[in-house]
Design a protein around this motif. Structure first.
Motif, short mmCIF file in Angstrom:
data_model
loop_
_atom_site.label_atom_id
_atom_site.label_comp_id
_atom_site.label_asym_id
_atom_site.label_seq_id
_atom_site.Cartn_x
_atom_site.Cartn_y
_atom_site.Cartn_z
N ASP A 164 -1.91 1.98 10.52
CA ASP A 164 -0.66 1.71 11.26
C ASP A 164 -0.54 0.23 11.63
O ASP A 164 0.56 -0.31 11.69
CB ASP A 164 -0.60 2.53 12.55
N THR A 165 -1.71 -0.39 11.88
CA THR A 165 -1.66 -1.79 12.34
C THR A 165 -1.05 -2.71 11.28
O THR A 165 -0.46 -3.72 11.62
CB THR A 165 -3.08 -2.33 12.67
N ILE A 166 -1.21 -2.35 10.00
CA ILE A 166 -0.65 -3.26 9.00
C ILE A 166 0.80 -2.94 8.65
O ILE A 166 1.47 -3.74 8.02
CB ILE A 166 -1.52 -3.39 7.72
N ALA A 167 1.28 -1.78 9.08
CA ALA A 167 2.68 -1.44 8.76
C ALA A 167 3.63 -2.46 9.40
O ALA A 167 4.52 -2.99 8.72
CB ALA A 167 3.00 -0.02 9.24
N ASP A 168 3.41 -2.77 10.66
CA ASP A 168 4.30 -3.73 11.34
C ASP A 168 4.18 -5.12 10.73
O ASP A 168 5.16 -5.87 10.66
CB ASP A 168 3.96 -3.81 12.83
N GLU A 169 2.98 -5.44 10.29
CA GLU A 169 2.74 -6.75 9.69
C GLU A 169 3.40 -6.84 8.31
O GLU A 169 3.94 -7.87 7.93
CB GLU A 169 1.21 -6.91 9.54
N MET A 170 3.38 -5.73 7.58
CA MET A 170 3.84 -5.78 6.20
C MET A 170 5.34 -5.60 6.02
O MET A 170 5.92 -6.19 5.10
CB MET A 170 3.11 -4.72 5.36
N LEU A 171 5.97 -4.80 6.87
CA LEU A 171 7.40 -4.49 6.64
C LEU A 171 8.26 -5.75 6.50
O LEU A 171 9.08 -5.83 5.57
CB LEU A 171 7.93 -3.56 7.73
N PRO A 172 8.11 -6.75 7.38
CA PRO A 172 8.95 -7.95 7.20
C PRO A 172 8.64 -8.73 5.93
O PRO A 172 9.47 -9.53 5.48
CB PRO A 172 8.61 -8.81 8.43
N LYS A 173 7.46 -8.51 5.35
CA LYS A 173 7.14 -9.19 4.09
C LYS A 173 7.71 -8.42 2.90
O LYS A 173 8.16 -8.99 1.92
CB LYS A 173 5.63 -9.31 3.91
N LEU A 174 7.72 -7.10 3.03
CA LEU A 174 8.13 -6.28 1.88
C LEU A 174 9.65 -6.20 1.75
O LEU A 174 10.16 -6.03 0.64
CB LEU A 174 7.56 -4.86 2.02
N PRO A 201 0.86 -1.19 0.00
CA PRO A 201 0.00 0.00 0.00
C PRO A 201 0.89 1.23 0.00
O PRO A 201 1.01 1.94 0.99
CB PRO A 201 -0.77 -0.13 1.32
N LEU A 202 1.53 1.46 -1.13
CA LEU A 202 2.57 2.49 -1.25
C LEU A 202 2.05 3.60 -2.14
O LEU A 202 0.86 3.86 -2.20
CB LEU A 202 3.86 1.84 -1.77
N ASN A 203 2.92 4.28 -2.82
CA ASN A 203 2.49 5.36 -3.72
C ASN A 203 3.60 5.63 -4.72
O ASN A 203 4.65 5.00 -4.69
CB ASN A 203 2.10 6.63 -2.93
N ARG A 204 3.38 6.61 -5.59
CA ARG A 204 4.30 6.83 -6.71
C ARG A 204 5.71 7.24 -6.26
O ARG A 204 6.66 7.11 -7.03
CB ARG A 204 3.73 7.88 -7.65
N SER A 205 5.83 7.71 -5.01
CA SER A 205 7.17 8.15 -4.56
C SER A 205 8.13 6.96 -4.43
O SER A 205 9.34 7.16 -4.31
CB SER A 205 7.07 8.92 -3.24
#
Ligand code: MLT
Length: 265
Positions: free
Chosen positions: A144-154, A29-33
């Motif tokens: 915010d709740t998914i940031a911690d979940e997603m970072l190790p996957k990304l 869930p990012l963006n063009r940057s």
């Protein structure tokens, strides 16, 4: 950056440089940057267009689900607005799903494809259930709740452990995404069709890039695409995870530039 109203929604995008057009589509869930480093490299010789996909960045989702076809339609509408006919189309992960949808809808507009850390298959039943859980989390408890979940996957484990600047940058992109937008994209990804039958039909030269440590769309997916897409080249970026363009920009850009130089643009 610019915002234009097309297809009934506001679409945010960045356009830099002159020459043949290259469109880059970001991941979830990012963006063009996320294309910052590629934009600098490519805009020396090309017109680089980076839209925010529905539900991300400055492009809002107009409904509870944002499908890959709608996102592809937004890209086409933006190209019409900018009076661009043909493009080199690159997408990472979600951006790759949208690139497949775009190719199916508008094959004649695609001069070449770059498929980074993505896959042609639809979600499994289990993946759909996980997306639904994540969709509820985002809407009820915030992004915010998914940031911690997603970072190790990304990110690759070493990036996560040692590259504070990248971790912070990716986290900021995630938490900057509107919960409703992320939820709409999750619904759209869960509903996306299997594009495997398209692979052998792809006539455009195609660069496939994958991080050697990508755990979301692993090497096997990239190898499958390489086997099936007739005129394709596979680049494996050693040490990178799912966000190979952010984690290893030098290697990613080299692969991209080498590929661009093989095209007659
Ligand atoms: C992405 O990076 O766009 C997502 O990880 C894709 C997905 O969840 O399938």
């Amino acid at each position: 950056m610019s915002v234009v109203r097309l297809s009934g929604i506001e679409i945010g995008y960045t356009e830099v440089g002159q020459g043949s057009a290259v469109v880059l589509l970001h991941g979830f869930p990012l963006n063009r940057s996320m294309w910052r480093d590629q934009m600098q490299e490519l805009s020396v010789a090309h017109r680089v267009i980076m839209p925010d996909l529905r539900g991300h960045g400055d492009t809002v989702a107009s409904s509870a689900q944002a499908t890959m076809d709608e996102m592809a339609g937004d890209v086409a509408a933006l190209l019409d607005y900018l009076k661009i006919d043909q493009i080199v189309l690159g997408g990472l992960s979600l951006g790759g799903y949208v690139a497949f949808a775009f190719y199916r809808l508008f094959p004649n507009r695609v001069r070449a494809l770059v498929l980074a850390d993505t896959r042609p298959q639809a979600d499994s039943e289990e993946a759909r259930r996980n997306r639904e859980v994540m969709r509820k989390h985002v809407l009820q408890q915030g992004i915010d709740t998914i940031a911690d979940e997603m970072l190790p996957k990304l990110l690759a484990p070493a990036t996560l452990a040692k590259d504070f600047e990248t971790v912070t940058r990716v986290r900021e992109m995630i938490v900057g995404t509107q919960p409703e937008g992320a939820a709409a994209a999750l619904g759209g990804m869960a509903a996306r069709r299997d594009q495997s039958d398209l692979l052998s039909e792809i006539a455009s030269p195609t660069l496939i890039i994958v991080g050697s440590e990508d755990s979301v769309t692993p090497l096997g997916d990239a190898e499958l695409m390489h086997r099936k897409i007739p005129n394709s080249h596979l680049e494996i970026i050693e040490g990178a995870g799912h966000l190979s363009n952010i984690e290893r920009p030098v290697e990613f850009n080299r692969a991209l530039t080498d590929f661009m130089n093989t095209l007659e643009l």
